[in-house]
Design a protein around this motif. Sequence first.
Motif, mmCIF file in Angstrom:
data_model
loop_
_atom_site.group_PDB
_atom_site.id
_atom_site.type_symbol
_atom_site.label_atom_id
_atom_site.label_comp_id
_atom_site.label_asym_id
_atom_site.label_seq_id
_atom_site.Cartn_x
_atom_site.Cartn_y
_atom_site.Cartn_z
ATOM 1 N N ARG A 118 0.831 14.404 -33.272
ATOM 2 C CA ARG A 118 1.027 15.300 -32.133
ATOM 3 C C ARG A 118 0.863 14.465 -30.872
ATOM 4 N N SER A 119 1.345 14.987 -29.765
ATOM 5 C CA SER A 119 1.211 14.256 -28.507
ATOM 6 C C SER A 119 -0.192 14.443 -27.941
ATOM 7 N N GLY A 120 -0.531 13.594 -27.035
ATOM 8 C CA GLY A 120 -1.829 13.683 -26.374
ATOM 9 C C GLY A 120 -2.785 12.628 -26.885
ATOM 10 N N PRO A 121 -3.644 12.146 -25.998
ATOM 11 C CA PRO A 121 -4.545 11.044 -26.355
ATOM 12 C C PRO A 121 -5.561 11.383 -27.435
ATOM 13 N N GLY A 122 -5.892 12.644 -27.593
ATOM 14 C CA GLY A 122 -6.872 13.024 -28.615
ATOM 15 C C GLY A 122 -6.374 12.807 -30.039
ATOM 16 N N TYR A 123 -5.061 12.704 -30.214
ATOM 17 C CA TYR A 123 -4.468 12.535 -31.542
ATOM 18 C C TYR A 123 -4.013 11.104 -31.801
ATOM 19 N N ILE A 124 -4.366 10.175 -30.955
ATOM 20 C CA ILE A 124 -3.831 8.811 -31.022
ATOM 21 C C ILE A 124 -4.080 8.129 -32.369
ATOM 22 N N ALA A 125 -5.158 8.488 -33.053
ATOM 23 C CA ALA A 125 -5.496 7.831 -34.322
ATOM 24 C C ALA A 125 -5.021 8.615 -35.545
ATOM 25 N N THR A 126 -4.185 9.624 -35.323
ATOM 26 C CA THR A 126 -3.651 10.432 -36.423
ATOM 27 C C THR A 126 -2.140 10.285 -36.442
ATOM 28 N N VAL A 127 -1.589 9.989 -37.621
ATOM 29 C CA VAL A 127 -0.148 9.802 -37.763
ATOM 30 C C VAL A 127 0.390 10.685 -38.881
ATOM 31 N N GLU A 128 1.682 10.991 -38.779
ATOM 32 C CA GLU A 128 2.374 11.737 -39.825
ATOM 33 C C GLU A 128 3.454 10.837 -40.402
ATOM 34 N N HIS A 129 3.628 10.921 -41.694
ATOM 35 C CA HIS A 129 4.577 10.007 -42.342
ATOM 36 C C HIS A 129 5.698 10.751 -43.052
ATOM 37 N N THR A 130 6.727 9.972 -43.342
ATOM 38 C CA THR A 130 7.865 10.410 -44.146
ATOM 39 C C THR A 130 8.087 9.355 -45.207
ATOM 40 N N VAL A 131 8.289 9.789 -46.435
ATOM 41 C CA VAL A 131 8.611 8.851 -47.515
ATOM 42 C C VAL A 131 9.782 9.436 -48.298
#
Length: 159
Positions: A69-82
Amino acid sequence: MKVRAAIPEDAAVVAALWNVMIRETLSTFTTVEKSRAEVQALIETRAATSFVAEKAGQFAGFATFGPFRSGPGYIATVEHTVLVDARQQGAGVGRMLMAGLEAAARQFGCHVMVAGISNTNTGAQKFHKRLGFTEVGRMPQVGQKAGQWLDLVLMQKIL
């Protein structure tokens, strides 16, 4: 089998694989196919976080991650596609791609990896569970495709 960084020249084969999933399954909620140019731009934008698997010199799968998600609070969280070619499923391609994604995510200081999975894609749910992901949420009927309401299953792994 080897996993390598995706390059812009991979865009056509990645788009073709992605578009089969879009056209023929309920695994993704979108009905809009990916163009070669769109996938090429994604690969260029995510050069350090996009990977291709090859088996005997043939394309076998693709994986990438980006912001959750956008925003600095989510900087260490990612979503992936495989995405794994149907002919290669069950051969360890997905596991190798995910290992590459997780290594890259850790290198970039990511703390959590998220998977958003259609409730109809039970194979992907089982795959992620085997890799240590936990179901953390289920959003009933938030997607619609082919006249069906679909649930979004959220799974995550703390890296």
